[in-house]
Design an enzyme around this catalytic site. Sequence first.
Site, PDB file in Angstrom:
ATOM      1  N   ASN A  82       0.871  -1.178   0.000  1.00  0.00           N
ATOM      2  CA  ASN A  82       0.000   0.000   0.000  1.00  0.00           C
ATOM      3  C   ASN A  82       0.906   1.225   0.000  1.00  0.00           C
ATOM      4  O   ASN A  82       1.502   1.552   1.022  1.00  0.00           O
ATOM      5  CB  ASN A  82      -0.888  -0.045   1.250  1.00  0.00           C
ATOM      6  CG  ASN A  82      -1.733   1.209   1.395  1.00  0.00           C
ATOM      7  OD1 ASN A  82      -1.774   2.051   0.492  1.00  0.00           O
ATOM      8  ND2 ASN A  82      -2.396   1.339   2.524  1.00  0.00           N
ATOM      9  N   LYS A  97       0.148   4.257  -0.253  1.00  0.00           N
ATOM     10  CA  LYS A  97      -0.469   5.445   0.380  1.00  0.00           C
ATOM     11  C   LYS A  97      -0.232   6.675  -0.508  1.00  0.00           C
ATOM     12  O   LYS A  97      -0.241   6.555  -1.727  1.00  0.00           O
ATOM     13  CB  LYS A  97       0.037   5.608   1.815  1.00  0.00           C
ATOM     14  CG  LYS A  97      -0.139   4.302   2.616  1.00  0.00           C
ATOM     15  CD  LYS A  97       0.063   4.452   4.095  1.00  0.00           C
ATOM     16  CE  LYS A  97      -0.109   3.091   4.765  1.00  0.00           C
ATOM     17  NZ  LYS A  97      -0.077   3.158   6.226  1.00  0.00           N
ATOM     18  N   HIS A 110      -9.465   0.916   5.077  1.00  0.00           N
ATOM     19  CA  HIS A 110      -8.155   1.106   5.714  1.00  0.00           C
ATOM     20  C   HIS A 110      -8.320   2.023   6.924  1.00  0.00           C
ATOM     21  O   HIS A 110      -9.136   2.939   6.919  1.00  0.00           O
ATOM     22  CB  HIS A 110      -7.162   1.716   4.719  1.00  0.00           C
ATOM     23  CG  HIS A 110      -5.764   1.693   5.249  1.00  0.00           C
ATOM     24  ND1 HIS A 110      -5.288   2.672   6.097  1.00  0.00           N
ATOM     25  CD2 HIS A 110      -4.764   0.797   5.102  1.00  0.00           C
ATOM     26  CE1 HIS A 110      -4.050   2.366   6.436  1.00  0.00           C
ATOM     27  NE2 HIS A 110      -3.706   1.252   5.850  1.00  0.00           N
ATOM     28  N   GLU A 158      -6.688   4.430   7.939  1.00  0.00           N
ATOM     29  CA  GLU A 158      -6.553   5.869   7.656  1.00  0.00           C
ATOM     30  C   GLU A 158      -7.845   6.416   7.053  1.00  0.00           C
ATOM     31  O   GLU A 158      -8.203   7.570   7.281  1.00  0.00           O
ATOM     32  CB  GLU A 158      -5.334   6.099   6.755  1.00  0.00           C
ATOM     33  CG  GLU A 158      -4.043   5.943   7.564  1.00  0.00           C
ATOM     34  CD  GLU A 158      -2.886   5.310   6.833  1.00  0.00           C
ATOM     35  OE1 GLU A 158      -2.859   5.318   5.593  1.00  0.00           O
ATOM     36  OE2 GLU A 158      -1.983   4.777   7.519  1.00  0.00           O
ATOM     37  N   GLU A 213      -5.094  -4.896  10.643  1.00  0.00           N
ATOM     38  CA  GLU A 213      -4.103  -3.841  10.831  1.00  0.00           C
ATOM     39  C   GLU A 213      -4.393  -3.111  12.140  1.00  0.00           C
ATOM     40  O   GLU A 213      -5.230  -2.201  12.167  1.00  0.00           O
ATOM     41  CB  GLU A 213      -4.168  -2.849   9.660  1.00  0.00           C
ATOM     42  CG  GLU A 213      -3.854  -3.481   8.318  1.00  0.00           C
ATOM     43  CD  GLU A 213      -3.266  -2.468   7.339  1.00  0.00           C
ATOM     44  OE1 GLU A 213      -2.235  -2.791   6.740  1.00  0.00           O
ATOM     45  OE2 GLU A 213      -3.817  -1.366   7.200  1.00  0.00           O
ATOM     46  N   GLY A 268       2.665   2.511  10.804  1.00  0.00           N
ATOM     47  CA  GLY A 268       3.577   3.632  10.635  1.00  0.00           C
ATOM     48  C   GLY A 268       4.263   4.063  11.910  1.00  0.00           C
ATOM     49  O   GLY A 268       4.872   5.127  11.977  1.00  0.00           O
ATOM     50  N   SER A 288       3.662  -1.956  10.288  1.00  0.00           N
ATOM     51  CA  SER A 288       5.113  -1.977  10.491  1.00  0.00           C
ATOM     52  C   SER A 288       5.741  -3.323  10.142  1.00  0.00           C
ATOM     53  O   SER A 288       6.667  -3.774  10.823  1.00  0.00           O
ATOM     54  CB  SER A 288       5.460  -1.565  11.927  1.00  0.00           C
ATOM     55  OG  SER A 288       5.003  -0.241  12.175  1.00  0.00           O
TER      56      SER A 288
HETATM   57  P1  13P Z   1       3.164   0.512   7.663  1.00  0.00           P
HETATM   58  O1  13P Z   1       3.700  -0.780   7.092  1.00  0.00           O
HETATM   59  O2  13P Z   1       3.857   1.724   7.148  1.00  0.00           O
HETATM   60  O3  13P Z   1       3.048   0.459   9.150  1.00  0.00           O
HETATM   61  O4  13P Z   1       1.651   0.633   7.103  1.00  0.00           O
HETATM   62  C1  13P Z   1       0.806  -0.448   7.218  1.00  0.00           C
HETATM   63  C2  13P Z   1      -0.419  -0.166   6.445  1.00  0.00           C
HETATM   64  O5  13P Z   1      -1.205   0.681   6.817  1.00  0.00           O
HETATM   65  C3  13P Z   1      -0.636  -0.913   5.208  1.00  0.00           C
HETATM   66  O6  13P Z   1      -1.906  -0.693   4.709  1.00  0.00           O
END
Ligand code: 13P
Length: 250
Positions: free
Chosen positions: A9, A11, A94, A96, A166, A172, A212
């Site tokens: 992803n 982002k 997601h 976010e 997640e 992150g 992560s």
């Molecule tokens: P990170 O791997 O940067 O923690 O992000 C995970 C994520 O949100 C994947 O969709």
Amino acid sequence: MRKSFVAGNWKMNTTAQEALNLARGVAAGLGGVACDVAVCPPFVYLDAVARTLKGGPLAVGGQNMYFEGKGAFTGEISAAMLKDVGCRYVILGHSERRHIFGEQDALINAKVKAALAAGLDPILCVGETLSERDGNQTLGVVERQTREGLQGVAADALPRVTLAYEPVWAIGTGRNATPAQAQEVHAEIRKVLAALYGRNAADAVRIQYGGSVKPENASEILAQPDVDGALVGGAALKADSFLAIVKAAK
Ligand code: 13P
């Protein structure tokens, strides 16, 4: 036996050129890899990335979409549009989207159904916040998000759905769930799926872990019996680190 599935992803990252370079770099390293692999670039680069990967084993996914087919929805992208530019997958719900943009289970459920109807395979994300984990609500939150996200999804469409666990506190942040924490929640998600669709159907669904995931911790997490792949953020932005995670998948 479930085939592992690792998705990147991206982002809101990369320029057009970086997106193409990254996609080509990942594709070039996939020789001999047995699991399914996808990259999910920003909307504006999907077309170019999908064209460059066409015919190869690396699939492309969107990071979001709207559930309506078309019309006056300024700024939104439909499932048919994602399909049209060559996407196979779409990430939905997601954290976010849930926490920055206020998406709720009912909206996410409408998106899941619209994606399936348009021929896209959804990756439905679920996961608790830190305060929910501290309040011992993890399993309840994940159960609710799974049930509501899949409301009205027919059994024959379930094999096309991937779940992604997640934990919000691990995204992150550099903090990842321990393999045991991930396994506990993945098993719970599979239990919810079994209650909804039966044990055999539940056993066939892939559940990715995200939060992560890095080359250094991927093997341990991916070795858990109910962890069937990873949804990778930061470490998906470099071909070598993403490929190291792909190679750690069983
Ligand atoms: P990170 O791997 O940067 O923690 O992000 C995970 C994520 O949100 C994947 O969709």
